[in-house]
Write a protein that holds these residues in place. Structure first.
Motif, mmCIF file in Angstrom:
data_model
loop_
_atom_site.group_PDB
_atom_site.id
_atom_site.type_symbol
_atom_site.label_atom_id
_atom_site.label_comp_id
_atom_site.label_asym_id
_atom_site.label_seq_id
_atom_site.Cartn_x
_atom_site.Cartn_y
_atom_site.Cartn_z
ATOM 1 N N UNK A 292 -59.667 45.058 10.596
ATOM 2 C CA UNK A 292 -60.553 44.838 9.458
ATOM 3 C C UNK A 292 -59.773 44.640 8.169
ATOM 4 N N UNK A 293 -58.679 45.400 7.989
ATOM 5 C CA UNK A 293 -57.854 45.188 6.792
ATOM 6 C C UNK A 293 -57.277 43.776 6.769
ATOM 7 N N UNK A 294 -56.831 43.303 7.937
ATOM 8 C CA UNK A 294 -56.280 41.952 8.012
ATOM 9 C C UNK A 294 -57.332 40.908 7.675
ATOM 10 N N UNK A 295 -58.558 41.111 8.151
ATOM 11 C CA UNK A 295 -59.602 40.124 7.864
ATOM 12 C C UNK A 295 -60.031 40.168 6.395
ATOM 13 N N UNK B 99 -52.558 38.633 16.114
ATOM 14 C CA UNK B 99 -52.638 39.799 16.996
ATOM 15 C C UNK B 99 -51.275 40.046 17.617
ATOM 16 N N UNK B 100 -50.967 41.305 17.852
ATOM 17 C CA UNK B 100 -49.661 41.625 18.416
ATOM 18 C C UNK B 100 -49.469 43.117 18.552
ATOM 19 N N UNK B 101 -48.218 43.537 18.460
ATOM 20 C CA UNK B 101 -47.865 44.933 18.657
ATOM 21 C C UNK B 101 -46.919 45.397 17.552
ATOM 22 N N UNK B 102 -46.964 46.693 17.261
ATOM 23 C CA UNK B 102 -46.116 47.256 16.215
ATOM 24 C C UNK B 102 -45.816 48.714 16.551
ATOM 25 N N UNK C 156 -48.498 55.586 18.747
ATOM 26 C CA UNK C 156 -48.649 55.459 20.196
ATOM 27 C C UNK C 156 -50.079 55.711 20.639
ATOM 28 N N UNK C 157 -50.372 55.210 21.845
ATOM 29 C CA UNK C 157 -51.669 55.414 22.483
ATOM 30 C C UNK C 157 -52.814 54.959 21.569
ATOM 31 N N UNK C 158 -52.689 53.751 21.084
ATOM 32 C CA UNK C 158 -53.730 53.162 20.262
ATOM 33 C C UNK C 158 -54.807 52.544 21.145
ATOM 34 N N UNK C 159 -56.060 52.487 20.662
ATOM 35 C CA UNK C 159 -57.143 51.930 21.479
ATOM 36 C C UNK C 159 -57.262 50.413 21.389
ATOM 37 N N UNK C 160 -56.282 49.776 20.770
ATOM 38 C CA UNK C 160 -56.298 48.318 20.627
ATOM 39 C C UNK C 160 -54.926 47.859 20.157
ATOM 40 N N UNK C 161 -54.537 46.615 20.435
ATOM 41 C CA UNK C 161 -53.299 46.093 19.850
ATOM 42 C C UNK C 161 -53.385 46.048 18.324
ATOM 43 N N UNK C 162 -52.264 45.809 17.691
ATOM 44 C CA UNK C 162 -52.201 45.750 16.235
ATOM 45 C C UNK C 162 -52.654 44.369 15.745
ATOM 46 N N UNK C 163 -53.008 44.301 14.458
ATOM 47 C CA UNK C 163 -53.383 43.025 13.863
ATOM 48 C C UNK C 163 -52.935 42.955 12.419
ATOM 49 N N UNK C 164 -52.526 41.768 11.997
ATOM 50 C CA UNK C 164 -52.128 41.557 10.603
ATOM 51 C C UNK C 164 -52.458 40.122 10.217
ATOM 52 N N UNK C 165 -51.901 39.630 9.149
ATOM 53 C CA UNK C 165 -52.242 38.300 8.653
ATOM 54 C C UNK C 165 -50.991 37.513 8.322
ATOM 55 N N UNK C 166 -51.146 36.195 8.237
ATOM 56 C CA UNK C 166 -50.128 35.306 7.693
ATOM 57 C C UNK C 166 -50.780 34.400 6.669
ATOM 58 N N UNK C 167 -50.084 34.161 5.566
ATOM 59 C CA UNK C 167 -50.577 33.262 4.515
ATOM 60 C C UNK C 167 -49.512 32.210 4.237
#
Length: 265
Positions: free
Chosen positions: A167-170, A187-190, A195-206
């Motif tokens: 949501x922060x990325x969007x 979408x990706x990983x970080x 650890x033990x996250x319920x979803x992969x990570x997400x960020x943005x590119x501009x």
């Protein structure tokens, strides 16, 4: 830096399914600063998998399962070697022009409040303005470490106090486009996301003129470097989702996801 990724997804159904078809965006690509040393996708039932590439250039896998399926476990694991690039993307295949990423989607449209925030906190399309915007998103919201709510829009998220990385990325993407900067979801990983996250990570590119595509991670308040593994891009989070698909059968689906990322440093 060498990052080890384990991403486990389990689907359980209250009634057997006759057929499951899934589109997987779970395979990272290679850039000047990201090398895939080892990568595997496995499923615990008889299945057929075919590899493709979508219109954004993402590596995809089509998964087909047939039979009386009550449970399916999908495991993704591998190692990726990364290096620091100060957030600048080098060597990625670009199939679409930057102006394409000015398009809004239902989940990344900015309302008046979000547009005003973008103009006040960032105020421009240059690198300094986008860094200010990234920091402003980080400062505005507390962390929500749960699973993102499906279909939540950037405008809806902006009215909340705590947000997931997605949501922060969007919110960042909607704000960047509101001031005329092409932006897209990643979408990706970080390994810094826990650890033990319920979803992969997400960020943005501009996109910044004369510099190219620059990554911004508002969850961390910085530009991604060697701690991030870039997997898929799209106009919004739904377009870059790790799994999308359909099933043929009655009953209710229950989903469990566990993501662990570790570094050797």
């Amino acid at each position: 830096m060498r990052l080890t990724i384990d991403h486990r997804t389990v689907y359980a159904f209250t009634a057997p399914q006759g057929r499951i078809v899934q589109l997987l965006r779970m395979t990272p690509g290679e850039t000047h600063d990201q090398t895939v040393a080892d990568w595997h996708i496995a499923v615990d039932c008889d299945a057929r998998m075919t590899r493709h590439r979508d219109g954004f250039g993402n590596a995809t896998t089509m998964l087909y399962c047939e039979g009386a399926i009550e449970r399916i476990e999908l495991t993704v694991s591998g190692e990726v070697v990364t290096s620091s690039s100060s957030g600048v993307l080098h060597g990625a295949a670009e199939l679409l022009p930057p102006r394409f990423f000015l398009r809004t989607t239902p989940t990344t449209a900015a309302d008046p409040a979000l547009t005003a925030f973008a103009e006040e906190e960032g105020g421009g399309r240059d690198i300094a303005a986008l860094h200010r915007l990234n920091g402003a998103v980080r400062a505005r919201f507390a962390d929500d470490c749960g699973r993102p709510v499906y279909g939540r829009t950037a405008a809806e998220a902006f009215a909340l106090k705590a947000l997931t990385p997605r949501d922060m990325a969007q919110v960042f993407i909607a704000a960047a486009r509101a001031v005329g900067a092409p932006a897209r979801y990643v979408s990706g990983y970080c390994d810094l996301a826990g650890d033990h996250r319920p979803t992969p990570h997400g960020w943005a590119e501009a996109y910044v003129a004369d510099l190219g595509w620059i990554a911004f991670d508002p969850w961390l308040g910085l530009s991604p470097e060697e701690h991030h593994v870039r997997v898929a891009i799209a106009l919004d989070a739904a377009g870059a989702a790790p799994v999308a698909g359909s099933r043929l059968g009655e009953g209710v689906e229950r989903l469990e996801v566990d993501v662990t990322v570790q570094s050797d440093d």
